[in-house]
Design an enzyme around this catalytic site. Structure first.
Site, short mmCIF file in Angstrom:
data_model
loop_
_atom_site.label_atom_id
_atom_site.label_comp_id
_atom_site.label_asym_id
_atom_site.label_seq_id
_atom_site.Cartn_x
_atom_site.Cartn_y
_atom_site.Cartn_z
CB SER A 138 -0.85 0.00 1.28
OG SER A 138 -1.48 1.26 1.47
CE1 TYR A 151 -4.35 -2.09 4.85
CE2 TYR A 151 -3.24 0.00 4.49
CZ TYR A 151 -3.89 -1.11 4.00
OH TYR A 151 -4.08 -1.24 2.62
CE LYS A 155 -1.57 -3.66 3.32
NZ LYS A 155 -1.70 -4.73 2.31
N1 LIG Z 1 -8.69 -0.31 -1.34
C1 LIG Z 1 -7.66 0.49 -1.07
O1 LIG Z 1 -7.83 1.72 -0.95
C2 LIG Z 1 -6.27 -0.09 -0.93
C3 LIG Z 1 -5.18 0.82 -0.96
C4 LIG Z 1 -3.90 0.31 -0.84
C5 LIG Z 1 -3.69 -1.06 -0.70
N2 LIG Z 1 -4.77 -1.91 -0.67
C6 LIG Z 1 -4.48 -3.34 -0.50
O2 LIG Z 1 -5.00 -4.07 -1.61
C7 LIG Z 1 -5.23 -5.41 -1.22
C8 LIG Z 1 -6.62 -5.83 -1.69
O3 LIG Z 1 -7.57 -5.07 -0.96
P1 LIG Z 1 -8.94 -4.54 -1.59
O4 LIG Z 1 -8.93 -3.07 -1.50
O5 LIG Z 1 -9.20 -5.21 -2.88
O6 LIG Z 1 -9.95 -5.03 -0.43
P2 LIG Z 1 -11.14 -6.09 -0.43
O7 LIG Z 1 -11.65 -6.06 0.97
O8 LIG Z 1 -12.07 -5.82 -1.56
O9 LIG Z 1 -10.39 -7.48 -0.72
C9 LIG Z 1 -9.53 -8.08 0.21
C10 LIG Z 1 -9.74 -9.59 0.16
O10 LIG Z 1 -8.79 -10.21 1.04
C11 LIG Z 1 -9.45 -11.31 1.64
N3 LIG Z 1 -8.80 -11.72 2.89
C12 LIG Z 1 -8.73 -11.04 4.06
N4 LIG Z 1 -8.09 -11.80 4.99
C13 LIG Z 1 -7.72 -12.95 4.37
C14 LIG Z 1 -7.04 -14.12 4.79
N5 LIG Z 1 -6.62 -14.27 6.05
N6 LIG Z 1 -6.84 -15.11 3.89
C15 LIG Z 1 -7.27 -14.98 2.63
N7 LIG Z 1 -7.95 -13.90 2.15
C16 LIG Z 1 -8.18 -12.91 3.03
C17 LIG Z 1 -10.88 -10.82 1.89
O11 LIG Z 1 -11.78 -11.92 2.07
C18 LIG Z 1 -11.15 -10.02 0.62
O12 LIG Z 1 -11.78 -10.81 -0.38
C19 LIG Z 1 -5.05 -5.46 0.30
O13 LIG Z 1 -3.76 -5.99 0.61
C20 LIG Z 1 -5.14 -4.00 0.70
O14 LIG Z 1 -4.45 -3.73 1.90
C21 LIG Z 1 -6.04 -1.46 -0.80
#
Ligand SMILES: NC(=O)c1ccc[n+]([C@@H]2O[C@H](COP(=O)([O-])OP(=O)(O)OC[C@H]3O[C@@H](n4cnc5c(N)ncnc54)[C@H](O)[C@@H]3O)[C@@H](O)[C@H]2O)c1
Length: 266
Positions: A138, A151, A155
């Site tokens: 992130s 977080y 990260k």
């Molecule tokens: N959305 C944002 O603004 C953003 C920004 C920067 C980074 N991210 C990162 O992107 C990645 C994807 O997130 P997203 O935004 O698509 O969120 P999201 O909530 O849509 O998807 C995250 C997925 O991870 C799964 N998950 C959580 N814990 C788990 C575990 N123990 N085992 C297996 N699966 C698990 C959840 O079931 C979910 O389907 C994450 O690592 C998040 O930190 C997101």
């Protein structure tokens, strides 16, 4: 890294960025997609939508034996893994007072899960002459994530781990990219915004919230170019350089962002 014809494993593929990466890898001609998520039903639905190139598996990335078992099954079935994407993530919305369990969960999902995946998949990749890891961290791992201490800290560790793997395994032709977006329109961010969480508000106030499609565009470009850092928001690179150049100024700027996000909530 050419995804055309590649055998690819994705974690956290039942939602958001992971589900979109699955769709885009399929459109780019992936040979086989193994989509995994803690939410088995959600990832099954994504695989069905994509079609026969995709298979789904419920997988908790914090369970090392389960991760190793998944990798073994894919190697047995498909002979190799070209790209392993560690993408699962969880926001906490907590500060220092977050309970032990919340800190541990963030550490397990954002750091140890990447260790477990690398431990499981690297021997086969090395034996095959090389392979590719894509780890989702992130912008909070390069800059900071106001309102979410577990977080932010984990990260940062995810970025550090990716750097460590990059130089330690370069001689084995193991390549790695680390994905560091700011706000992306997914349930993770939307849930925080609905709850009025400081972290989500600060993310939304600090730059454009991208669609998952825009993030997937950046990932496909970054993989093709084999860039270590994939920054869907290019300004993150500038902010990161500014932080390194003058940390006091940068901290004052983030403090200002937090107080503006707080005032906007009143
Ligand atoms: N959305 C944002 O603004 C953003 C920004 C920067 C980074 N991210 C990162 O992107 C990645 C994807 O997130 P997203 O935004 O698509 O969120 P999201 O909530 O849509 O998807 C995250 C997925 O991870 C799964 N998950 C959580 N814990 C788990 C575990 N123990 N085992 C297996 N699966 C698990 C959840 O079931 C979910 O389907 C994450 O690592 C998040 O930190 C997101």
């Amino acid at each position: 890294m050419d995804v055309n014809g590649a055998v690819i494993v994705l974690t956290g593929a039942g939602s958001g960025i992971g589900a979109e990466l699955g769709r885009r890898f399929a459109a780019a001609g992936a040979g086989r997609l193994v989509l995994t998520d803690l939410d088995g039903e959600a990832v099954q639905a994504v695989a069905e939508q994509i079609g026969p190139v995709a298979q789904a598996e419920r997988l908790d990335v914090t369970d090392e034996a389960a991760v190793a078992g998944c990798v073994r099954r894919v190697l047995d079935q498909h002979g190799r893994i070209d790209l392993f994407c560690s993408n699962a993530g969880v926001a906490t919305g907590d500060g220092l007072a977050a309970g032990e369990e919340i800190w541990q969960r963030a550490w397990q999902v954002h750091v140890l899960a990447h260790v477990y995946a690398a431990r499981a998949v690297l021997p086969a990749m090395i034996a095959a002459g090389g392979g590719y890891l894509l780890n989702t961290a992130s912008a909070a791992g390069l800059l900071s994530g106001p309102g979410d201490a577990p977080y932010t800290v984990t990260k940062h560790a995810a970025v550090a781990l990716a750097e460590w793997i990059a130089y330690s395994y370069a001689e084995h032709n193991i390549r790695i990219s680390v994905l560091c977006p700011m706000g992306v329109d997914t349930p993770l961010l939307r849930t925080g915004l609905r709850a009025g969480a400081l972290g989500a508000r600060a993310v939304a106030a600090s730059g454009e919230v991208l669609s998952v499609g825009q993030v997937a565009d950046a990932v496909l470009r970054g993989l093709a170019e084999e860039s270590f850092l994939i920054l869907p928001h290019p300004q993150v690179g500038k902010f990161w350089a500014g932080k390194a150049a003058d940390i006091d100024r940068w901290l004052a700027g983030v403090a200002d962002l937090v107080s503006r996000a707080d005032r906007a909530a009143d």
